[in-house]
Design an enzyme around this catalytic site. Structure first.
Site, PDB file in Angstrom:
ATOM      1  N   SER A  55       4.820 -69.762 -70.814  1.00  0.00           N
ATOM      2  CA  SER A  55       5.684 -69.530 -70.060  1.00  0.00           C
ATOM      3  C   SER A  55       6.754 -70.899 -70.710  1.00  0.00           C
ATOM      4  O   SER A  55       6.335 -72.356 -70.752  1.00  0.00           O
ATOM      5  CB  SER A  55       5.517 -70.229 -69.056  1.00  0.00           C
ATOM      6  N   HIS A  57       8.779 -64.587 -70.558  1.00  0.00           N
ATOM      7  CA  HIS A  57       7.619 -64.250 -72.076  1.00  0.00           C
ATOM      8  C   HIS A  57       7.958 -62.753 -72.343  1.00  0.00           C
ATOM      9  O   HIS A  57       7.926 -61.982 -71.900  1.00  0.00           O
ATOM     10  CB  HIS A  57       6.720 -63.651 -70.869  1.00  0.00           C
ATOM     11  N   HIS A  70      -1.276 -61.199 -67.282  1.00  0.00           N
ATOM     12  CA  HIS A  70      -2.143 -62.102 -66.670  1.00  0.00           C
ATOM     13  C   HIS A  70      -2.815 -61.513 -65.606  1.00  0.00           C
ATOM     14  O   HIS A  70      -2.709 -60.577 -64.939  1.00  0.00           O
ATOM     15  CB  HIS A  70      -1.420 -63.354 -65.719  1.00  0.00           C
ATOM     16  N   TYR A  84      -2.583 -62.205 -62.744  1.00  0.00           N
ATOM     17  CA  TYR A  84      -1.659 -61.790 -61.402  1.00  0.00           C
ATOM     18  C   TYR A  84      -0.703 -60.593 -61.593  1.00  0.00           C
ATOM     19  O   TYR A  84      -0.448 -60.160 -60.242  1.00  0.00           O
ATOM     20  CB  TYR A  84      -1.020 -63.037 -60.688  1.00  0.00           C
ATOM     21  N   ALA A  92       1.881 -73.573 -69.780  1.00  0.00           N
ATOM     22  CA  ALA A  92       2.187 -74.361 -68.614  1.00  0.00           C
ATOM     23  C   ALA A  92       1.200 -74.637 -67.184  1.00  0.00           C
ATOM     24  O   ALA A  92       0.670 -73.549 -67.007  1.00  0.00           O
ATOM     25  CB  ALA A  92       3.963 -73.596 -68.339  1.00  0.00           C
ATOM     26  N   MET A 150      -2.668 -70.579 -64.298  1.00  0.00           N
ATOM     27  CA  MET A 150      -3.105 -69.267 -64.249  1.00  0.00           C
ATOM     28  C   MET A 150      -3.018 -68.607 -65.282  1.00  0.00           C
ATOM     29  O   MET A 150      -3.487 -66.811 -65.497  1.00  0.00           O
ATOM     30  CB  MET A 150      -1.661 -68.545 -63.488  1.00  0.00           C
ATOM     31  N   SER A 151      -3.708 -69.084 -66.493  1.00  0.00           N
ATOM     32  CA  SER A 151      -3.712 -68.365 -67.852  1.00  0.00           C
ATOM     33  C   SER A 151      -5.040 -68.811 -68.758  1.00  0.00           C
ATOM     34  O   SER A 151      -5.947 -70.104 -68.235  1.00  0.00           O
ATOM     35  CB  SER A 151      -2.545 -68.093 -68.397  1.00  0.00           C
ATOM     36  N   ASN A 210       4.472 -79.878 -64.100  1.00  0.00           N
ATOM     37  CA  ASN A 210       5.492 -80.058 -62.838  1.00  0.00           C
ATOM     38  C   ASN A 210       3.921 -80.665 -62.309  1.00  0.00           C
ATOM     39  O   ASN A 210       2.930 -80.913 -63.482  1.00  0.00           O
ATOM     40  CB  ASN A 210       5.349 -79.201 -61.763  1.00  0.00           C
TER      41      ASN A 210
HETATM   42  N1  HPA Z   1      -0.064 -74.196 -60.759  1.00  0.00           N
HETATM   43  C1  HPA Z   1      -0.418 -73.167 -61.550  1.00  0.00           C
HETATM   44  N2  HPA Z   1       0.393 -72.559 -62.597  1.00  0.00           N
HETATM   45  C2  HPA Z   1       1.310 -73.622 -62.914  1.00  0.00           C
HETATM   46  C3  HPA Z   1       1.836 -74.646 -62.465  1.00  0.00           C
HETATM   47  C4  HPA Z   1       0.719 -75.258 -61.159  1.00  0.00           C
HETATM   48  O1  HPA Z   1       1.447 -76.076 -60.586  1.00  0.00           O
HETATM   49  N3  HPA Z   1       2.453 -75.328 -63.175  1.00  0.00           N
HETATM   50  C5  HPA Z   1       2.849 -74.017 -64.300  1.00  0.00           C
HETATM   51  N4  HPA Z   1       1.531 -73.590 -64.156  1.00  0.00           N
END
Ligand code: HPA
Length: 269
Positions: A27, A58, A80, A82, A110, A208-209, A232
């Site tokens: 991402s 993406h 993904h 999800y 990310a 998540m990947s 983050n």
């Molecule tokens: N959690 C899950 N996936 C993510 C996050 C997170 O804090 N930041 C970027 N992808």
């Protein structure tokens, strides 16, 4: 296997010399493909058998080209769980890479920082992963053409390549973060309680990947490395509301370092 071969034959009909290195762009990290030269760009929607990426940020293109004169395949946009795809579909491209002769895979993503020594905007080299909350991508009949039923997972992220990456990361970013990436299925970000639990379990970052791709890549014998951009701090670490917009913005800020690390690394492969 027939479907795999249809995809492979289509790609081979478009690209004469297939690179040995593939890079999956996470991402907000897709702009590496702008720096590639001698490009052949194939939208996923044109590739028989390929899924289509539905996530904002993406793009959905497979790019064959050169970075710093090194031939690479760039996957701009990944799949993904999800999004609704089953895990086999999310990892379809990795098996295609194997059949195309790829030997090294760089997975990027990310992720949220769990390790309190990390800062938003840091890069982390993935040394291992946690994923026992999710079903294995290898569940179901084993595809013997790709690998064995039961596989050792102690070198999922290739140790030799990871060691090579460390001094490059140090030179470019001034520090080397390494750590364990925990896979969560999403699409919700985690709860603060989940993050506290993951920290106790030994996770340094969460996303998540990547994990399904790393398992499939390792299963079929492609050497794999992972680079995370900590976009983050994970839920509950700071008083911050998590959003995909912020994730993409921070990824953009990491981008220069990220691109430099990849370019220097592939020169050494
Ligand atoms: N959690 C899950 N996936 C993510 C996050 C997170 O804090 N930041 C970027 N992808």
């Amino acid at each position: 296997m027939k479907e795999f071969l249809e995809t492979v034959n289509f790609i081979k009909s478009k690209v004469k010399d297939i690179p040995k290195i593939a890079i999956v762009l996470g991402s907000g990290l897709g702009s590496l493909s702008d720096d590639a030269t001698d490009k052949i760009v194939i939208p996923y929607k044109d590739i028989p058998g390929f899924p289509i990426s539905t996530v904002p940020g993406h793009k959905g293109e497979l790019i064959f080209g050169k970075l710093e004169n090194v031939p690479v395949i760039l996957m701009n946009g990944r799949f993904h769980y999800y999004e609704g795809y089953d895990l086999k579909t999310t990892t379809y491209p990795i098996r295609i890479f194997k059949l195309l002769g790829v030997e090294t895979l760089i997975l990027t993503n990310a992720a949220g920082g769990i390790n309190l020594n990390f800062k938003k905007g840091d890069l982390m080299i993935i040394t291992d992963q946690l994923s026992f909350f999710a079903e294995s991508v290898l569940r179901g009949p084993n595809l013997d053409e790709f690998g064995e039923r039961f596989i050792d997972m102690s070198n999922t992220y290739d140790k030799v390549l990871t060691e090579k990456l460390k001094p490059i990361m140090e030179r470019i970013t001034g520090k080397v973060n390494t750590g364990v990436y925990a896979y969560m299925k999403g699409p919700t970000y985690e709860t603060p309680a989940e993050i506290r639990a993951l920290r106790i379990l030994g996770a340094d970052a969460v996303g998540m990947s990547t994990v399904p791709e790393a398992v499939v890549s390792h299963h079929c014998g492609i050497k794999t490395v992972g680079i995370t951009c900590i976009t983050n701090m994970a839920a509950g670490v700071e008083n911050e509301v998590l959003s995909h917009e912020d994730v993409k913005l921070t990824a953009l800020k990491c981008e220069q370092n990220f691109k430099q690390v990849i370019k220097e690394f592939i020169k050494e492969l």
